[in-house]
Design an enzyme around this catalytic site. Sequence first.
Site, PDB file in Angstrom:
ATOM      1  N   TYR A 168     -32.068 -14.406  43.417  1.00 57.33           N
ATOM      2  CA  TYR A 168     -32.466 -15.814  43.436  1.00 57.33           C
ATOM      3  C   TYR A 168     -31.500 -16.606  42.580  1.00 57.33           C
ATOM      4  CZ  TYR A 168     -35.121 -20.024  42.191  1.00 57.33           C
ATOM      5  OH  TYR A 168     -35.519 -21.330  41.983  1.00 57.33           O
ATOM      6  N   GLU A 205     -31.384 -24.586  45.867  1.00 57.27           N
ATOM      7  CA  GLU A 205     -31.978 -23.268  45.630  1.00 57.27           C
ATOM      8  C   GLU A 205     -31.602 -22.300  46.744  1.00 57.27           C
ATOM      9  OE1 GLU A 205     -36.417 -22.364  44.370  1.00 57.27           O
ATOM     10  OE2 GLU A 205     -36.213 -22.139  46.543  1.00 57.27           O
TER      11      GLU A 205
END
Length: 381
Positions: free
Chosen positions: A101, A190
């Site tokens: 991530y 993101e």
Amino acid sequence: MDLYEYQGKELFKRVGIPVSNGRLAETPEEARTAAEEIGGAVVVKAQVLTGGRGKAGGVKLADDPADAEEKARNILGLDINGHIVRRLWIESASDIAKEYYLSIAFDRGAKQPLFMFTTQGGVEIEQVAEENPDALIRLHTDPLEGYQPWIARKLIYDAGVEDPSEQKQIAAIVEKLYRAFVEFDAMLCEINPLIVTPDGEVKALDSKFTVDDSALFRHPDVAEWRDTSAADPIEAFAREKGVTYVKLDGDVGICGNGAGLSMSTVDVVAHVGGKPANFCDLGGGGSAEGVVDALEVITRDPQVKSIFFNIFGGITRCDEVARGILEALERLDMSKYPIVVRLDGTNAEEGRRILQEAGKPNIYPEATMLEGAKRAVELAK
Ligand code: GDP
Ligand code: MN
């Protein structure tokens, strides 16, 4: 402005972040053609402005074009957290060895961009933050210093990525993501998951990209991507009419003049136990035409049971607002709505007189904001 995954990936591609080859499709047939053009196994992905698509059945692997068509048929029309799927992104399927991530968000509190990185990707980041906070590496940076190579190195070492080839690829992606963040005036970039394939290739499998609305004028090509059909239909109508309006969930329609007073009105209605149906700001002018437009917008919401006009006249003249309300009663069918009106400030007395002389049974004058709110809440029951 939130971008769809495929739009965010387009921006990723422009700064050189590796993404899979893909195509957009709006019908099962288009999905089949897209899969044929891409070749091999593909993944069929719902394009909606909400997360958790995978869990909701909005992301499916397909072995061949016929399978892609079938999966597309199942996903189109799905309701994912209240968002209906109308577009699909078909991309070449990836083999996944690891899911990481990476994000950059604008942290208003710190007045700095915040990098977050973890090797525990694929799941929602809030879950990692809660269950495994030490695995989530957070790093603020000085926006005036710009990107520095130590940023990526610190993220990578602190998160415990050991493979040198992975380290190198991730460092390049961190730098490029920061470039995208700055270049497109983002509030959030993101990548979840940022995957490592079994061959050791690192790439972005998903994208969440929010561009600052106030900077959209600098990015006309991005601004054009706005999907008006995905917006709340009443909010879209309000934008068309030039009315500042935000839909809320209650039954008391609210109209004030000025953002501050309108927000306070929302608060006071909630304070006396009511549920505001919306925020609506007439703006500084408060012309009769503006009032008619605002009422037209507010009454498009079927949940609205009563309406509270809270006007403090400064530049806005209360007599003008009163005339606007009466004009709206002529032009729109407003008979089923009790309308509570509190007028104060410039020409308030004349405004009240105009309303009184009109003798409309569904207009309820009140002297103060608090009394007005109480009355509107009562009338909504
Ligand atoms: P989200 O659920 O809305 O965050 O959608 P994502 O794009 O992140 O996809 C959800 C999950 O589907 C990912 O975490 C992956 O596990 C899986 N997935 C997505 N694309 C692929 C792919 O190309 N191959 C494989 N094997 N899995 C994928
Ligand atoms: Mn995701």
